[in-house]
Motif scaffolding. Structure first.
Motif, PDB file in Angstrom:
ATOM      1  N   LEU A  26      90.645  63.174 152.814  1.00  0.00           N
ATOM      2  CA  LEU A  26      91.683  64.381 152.901  1.00  0.00           C
ATOM      3  C   LEU A  26      91.418  65.533 152.421  1.00  0.00           C
ATOM      4  O   LEU A  26      91.564  66.834 153.066  1.00  0.00           O
ATOM      5  CB  LEU A  26      93.110  63.681 152.996  1.00  0.00           C
ATOM      6  CG  LEU A  26      94.152  64.755 153.599  1.00  0.00           C
ATOM      7  CD1 LEU A  26      94.067  64.912 154.886  1.00  0.00           C
ATOM      8  CD2 LEU A  26      95.587  64.336 153.404  1.00  0.00           C
ATOM      9  N   LYS A  30      90.279  69.169 154.063  1.00  0.00           N
ATOM     10  CA  LYS A  30      91.320  70.156 154.386  1.00  0.00           C
ATOM     11  C   LYS A  30      90.877  71.272 153.088  1.00  0.00           C
ATOM     12  O   LYS A  30      90.790  72.257 153.497  1.00  0.00           O
ATOM     13  CB  LYS A  30      92.539  69.596 153.493  1.00  0.00           C
ATOM     14  CG  LYS A  30      93.413  68.932 154.647  1.00  0.00           C
ATOM     15  CD  LYS A  30      94.750  68.404 154.169  1.00  0.00           C
ATOM     16  CE  LYS A  30      95.618  69.727 153.686  1.00  0.00           C
ATOM     17  NZ  LYS A  30      96.858  69.262 153.433  1.00  0.00           N
ATOM     18  N   GLU A  37      96.092  70.447 158.392  1.00  0.00           N
ATOM     19  CA  GLU A  37      96.635  69.162 158.895  1.00  0.00           C
ATOM     20  C   GLU A  37      97.617  69.719 159.781  1.00  0.00           C
ATOM     21  O   GLU A  37      98.712  70.745 159.463  1.00  0.00           O
ATOM     22  CB  GLU A  37      97.365  68.597 157.499  1.00  0.00           C
ATOM     23  CG  GLU A  37      97.995  67.404 157.676  1.00  0.00           C
ATOM     24  CD  GLU A  37      98.484  66.799 156.469  1.00  0.00           C
ATOM     25  OE1 GLU A  37      99.740  66.117 156.411  1.00  0.00           O
ATOM     26  OE2 GLU A  37      98.164  67.082 155.365  1.00  0.00           O
ATOM     27  N   ARG A  40     101.169  63.515 160.755  1.00  0.00           N
ATOM     28  CA  ARG A  40     100.984  62.316 159.923  1.00  0.00           C
ATOM     29  C   ARG A  40     101.510  61.265 160.716  1.00  0.00           C
ATOM     30  O   ARG A  40     102.799  61.297 161.011  1.00  0.00           O
ATOM     31  CB  ARG A  40     101.377  62.257 158.462  1.00  0.00           C
ATOM     32  CG  ARG A  40     100.499  63.269 157.614  1.00  0.00           C
ATOM     33  CD  ARG A  40     100.755  62.955 156.177  1.00  0.00           C
ATOM     34  NE  ARG A  40      99.831  64.021 155.252  1.00  0.00           N
ATOM     35  CZ  ARG A  40      99.611  63.394 153.983  1.00  0.00           C
ATOM     36  NH1 ARG A  40      99.905  62.545 153.507  1.00  0.00           N
ATOM     37  NH2 ARG A  40      98.847  64.711 153.110  1.00  0.00           N
ATOM     38  N   SER A  44      97.363  57.215 159.283  1.00  0.00           N
ATOM     39  CA  SER A  44      96.522  58.236 159.862  1.00  0.00           C
ATOM     40  C   SER A  44      96.994  59.934 159.588  1.00  0.00           C
ATOM     41  O   SER A  44      98.335  60.034 159.444  1.00  0.00           O
ATOM     42  CB  SER A  44      96.470  58.120 161.452  1.00  0.00           C
ATOM     43  OG  SER A  44      95.922  56.898 161.698  1.00  0.00           O
ATOM     44  N   VAL A  45      96.233  60.772 159.146  1.00  0.00           N
ATOM     45  CA  VAL A  45      96.469  62.187 159.464  1.00  0.00           C
ATOM     46  C   VAL A  45      95.520  62.990 160.427  1.00  0.00           C
ATOM     47  O   VAL A  45      94.320  62.605 160.457  1.00  0.00           O
ATOM     48  CB  VAL A  45      95.953  62.708 157.770  1.00  0.00           C
ATOM     49  CG1 VAL A  45      96.311  64.149 157.644  1.00  0.00           C
ATOM     50  CG2 VAL A  45      96.695  61.984 156.803  1.00  0.00           C
ATOM     51  N   TYR A  46      96.193  63.848 161.113  1.00  0.00           N
ATOM     52  CA  TYR A  46      95.591  64.648 162.038  1.00  0.00           C
ATOM     53  C   TYR A  46      95.104  65.854 161.522  1.00  0.00           C
ATOM     54  O   TYR A  46      96.166  66.582 161.218  1.00  0.00           O
ATOM     55  CB  TYR A  46      96.367  64.771 163.274  1.00  0.00           C
ATOM     56  CG  TYR A  46      96.723  63.347 163.830  1.00  0.00           C
ATOM     57  CD1 TYR A  46      96.009  62.851 164.957  1.00  0.00           C
ATOM     58  CD2 TYR A  46      97.940  62.393 163.394  1.00  0.00           C
ATOM     59  CE1 TYR A  46      96.401  61.506 165.526  1.00  0.00           C
ATOM     60  CE2 TYR A  46      98.091  61.153 163.796  1.00  0.00           C
ATOM     61  CZ  TYR A  46      97.311  60.827 165.143  1.00  0.00           C
ATOM     62  OH  TYR A  46      97.832  59.593 165.398  1.00  0.00           O
ATOM     63  N   TYR A  56      94.709  68.558 167.553  1.00  0.00           N
ATOM     64  CA  TYR A  56      93.885  68.018 166.440  1.00  0.00           C
ATOM     65  C   TYR A  56      92.409  67.831 167.170  1.00  0.00           C
ATOM     66  O   TYR A  56      92.225  67.401 168.555  1.00  0.00           O
ATOM     67  CB  TYR A  56      94.504  67.047 165.805  1.00  0.00           C
ATOM     68  CG  TYR A  56      94.371  65.800 166.610  1.00  0.00           C
ATOM     69  CD1 TYR A  56      93.700  64.919 166.425  1.00  0.00           C
ATOM     70  CD2 TYR A  56      95.251  65.314 167.810  1.00  0.00           C
ATOM     71  CE1 TYR A  56      93.265  63.540 167.100  1.00  0.00           C
ATOM     72  CE2 TYR A  56      95.133  64.330 168.582  1.00  0.00           C
ATOM     73  CZ  TYR A  56      94.106  63.324 168.115  1.00  0.00           C
ATOM     74  OH  TYR A  56      94.374  62.223 168.743  1.00  0.00           O
ATOM     75  N   LYS A  59      91.233  62.625 163.713  1.00  0.00           N
ATOM     76  CA  LYS A  59      92.278  61.796 163.219  1.00  0.00           C
ATOM     77  C   LYS A  59      91.550  60.709 162.003  1.00  0.00           C
ATOM     78  O   LYS A  59      90.628  60.075 162.455  1.00  0.00           O
ATOM     79  CB  LYS A  59      92.502  60.703 164.372  1.00  0.00           C
ATOM     80  CG  LYS A  59      93.400  59.542 164.022  1.00  0.00           C
ATOM     81  CD  LYS A  59      93.981  58.511 165.020  1.00  0.00           C
ATOM     82  CE  LYS A  59      95.010  57.713 164.671  1.00  0.00           C
ATOM     83  NZ  LYS A  59      95.359  56.735 165.802  1.00  0.00           N
ATOM     84  N   THR A  61      91.828  57.916 159.318  1.00  0.00           N
ATOM     85  CA  THR A  61      92.496  56.762 159.358  1.00  0.00           C
ATOM     86  C   THR A  61      92.159  55.898 158.135  1.00  0.00           C
ATOM     87  O   THR A  61      91.255  55.721 157.841  1.00  0.00           O
ATOM     88  CB  THR A  61      92.479  56.046 160.497  1.00  0.00           C
ATOM     89  OG1 THR A  61      93.130  56.731 161.558  1.00  0.00           O
ATOM     90  CG2 THR A  61      93.292  54.594 160.346  1.00  0.00           C
TER      91      THR A  61
END
Length: 317
Positions: A26, A30, A37, A40, A44-46, A56, A59, A61
C-alpha cells in the motif's frame, strides 16, 4: 476477409492484485507511485490514478501469495453485458452472475480464460467525484494532478503468463471481443506471445508463454505516465526509495512503449510506461515477430533481462 470485431467490451476497468505484504505494498502504490486511496473493504484497499474516470483501477488485497486476483472489464451497455455473458457461458469457462461486484459496480458476470485467470465483465459503474481538495481546474480531467511520487496517470495494461498462448488468445478474441495487434511465432510454429486490444490502443492484455508450465500466473501490471521523461523521473524515484529495478528504462520493440520495470514489496512485477502507438485501421493485420527477431532484444538492442522470461507471481520453483 478478417472477422468483424465484437464491440461489446469497452475497456479494461480494474485489476485486483494480491500481496502477502499489504502495508508495504500500500505504501508503494500510494507514496511511490502516487495513487489515491478511495475505499477499504475487508482485506482490500481500492486505489486510483489521477486520470482514471472510474472510482478505482486497482484493488489491492491481502493474500498468502502475490499474484492476480481478477481482471475487470466494462461493457458498452447492459445488452452487451448479457450478450458476452451468454457467449462465454457456452464455452464452459463461466463462473456465474453476481448481483453486486466490487464497490464501484453492479451486476457482474465472472469467468476464467482457459488457463484459469479470473475475469469479470460489468456495465454499471460509479464514476469518480473528487473531494474538494482534489477537484481539478480543468473540467475534462477526473481529478487534480497531485504530482506525488511517480505520479501515475491511469491503468494501462497487463501481461498474463499462460501455459497455452493460442488457447487463451483465441478465447479472448472469439468470445470476449479482443483483436490481435502483434504476435510472436516460435521456431516450432507455436505462438509464444500475443498482444490483444479492444480500444484503439495497441494492447490492453498480453499473453506470454510460461516457461515453467504453470497456469494462471501474472507477468506484470502496467500503469501509464505522461511522457518518457516521466518514466525516467520514476526510475530516479525508485532508486532513491530502494525499489528494486529489474529492467532499466528502454523502449520495447513490440508495441513501442517506453518503460521501466520494478517489483513492488509483495513481489508483483510493475511496469510504468509512456508512448506506444494507436490503431485506427479496421482491417489491421497482426504484426508477426519471429523468435530470431525477438532474440535481438528491445527496440534499441538492449538485451532483455533473463528474469523477464522466468519470473512471475505467484512464484514457482
Amino acid at each position: 476477409m478478417a472477422q468483424e470485431q465484437i464491440h461489446d467490451v469497452a475497456h479494461l476497468g480494474h485489476v485486483e492484485l494480491l500481496t502477502p505484504k499489504p502495508n508495504e505494498s500500500l505504501h508503494f502504490f500510494k507514496e511511490i507511485l502516487g495513487m489515491e486511496e478511495v475505499a477499504r473493504q475487508g482485506q482490500s484497499v481500492y486505489l486510483r490514478g489521477w486520470g482514471d474516470y472510474q472510482l478505482y483501477s486497482l484493488k489491492l488485497t491481502e493474500s498468502p501469495q502475490a499474484g492476480l486476483g481478477h481482471i475487470g472489464m466494462r461493457t458498452f451497455s447492459p445488452a452487451a453485458l448479457e450478450r458476452r455473458a451468454l457467449a462465454i457461458e457456452k464455452t464452459g469457462y463461466g463462473i456465474g452472475w453476481a448481483e453486486q461486484g466490487d464497490i464501484d459496480h453492479g451486476l457482474t458476470y465472472r469467468f476464467t480464460d482457459p488457463d484459469g485467470h479470473r475475469m469479470e465483465i460489468y456495465y454499471e459503474a460509479v464514476k469518480y467525484t473528487p473531494p474538494a481538495e482534489l477537484r481539478p481546474s480543468l473540467k475534462n480531467q477526473p481529478q487534480k494532478n497531485t504530482a506525488r511520487g511517480a505520479n501515475i496517470r491511469q491503468l494501462d495494461h497487463l501481461n498474463l503468463l499462460t501455459s497455452n498462448v493460442d488457447a487463451d488468445s483465441q478465447f479472448m478474441m472469439e468470445h470476449v471481443g479482443f483483436k490481435m495487434s502483434e504476435q510472436l511465432i516460435l521456431d516450432d510454429g507455436k505462438r509464444g506471445a500475443a498482444w490483444l486490444h479492444v480500444t484503439n490502443k495497441s494492447y490492453e492484455i498480453a499473453y506470454t508463454s510460461d516457461k515453467t508450465g504453470a497456469k494462471g500466473r501474472l507477468h506484470h501490471l502496467t500503469f501509464n505516465v505522461e511522457s518518457r521523461e516521466a518514466v525516467l523521473r520514476a526510475a530516479d524515484i525508485f532508486l532513491d526509495n530502494g525499489v528494486y529495478i529489474e529492467f532499466a528504462p528502454s523502449k520495447h520493440a513490440a508495441n513501442q512503449t517506453f518503460f521501466v520495470y520494478v517489483y513492488e514489496p509483495g513481489g508483483n512485477r510493475i511496469e510504468l510506461c509512456a508512448g506506444g502507438y494507436l490503431i485506427f485501421a479496421p482491417d489491421w493485420e497482426p504484426i508477426t515477430w519471429t523468435q530470431a527477431e525477438r532474440a535481438k532484444g528491445q527496440a534499441w538492442g538492449n538485451a532483455t533481462v533473463p528474469t523477464f522470461h522466468t519470473y512471475g507471481t505467484p512464484a514457482v520453483e
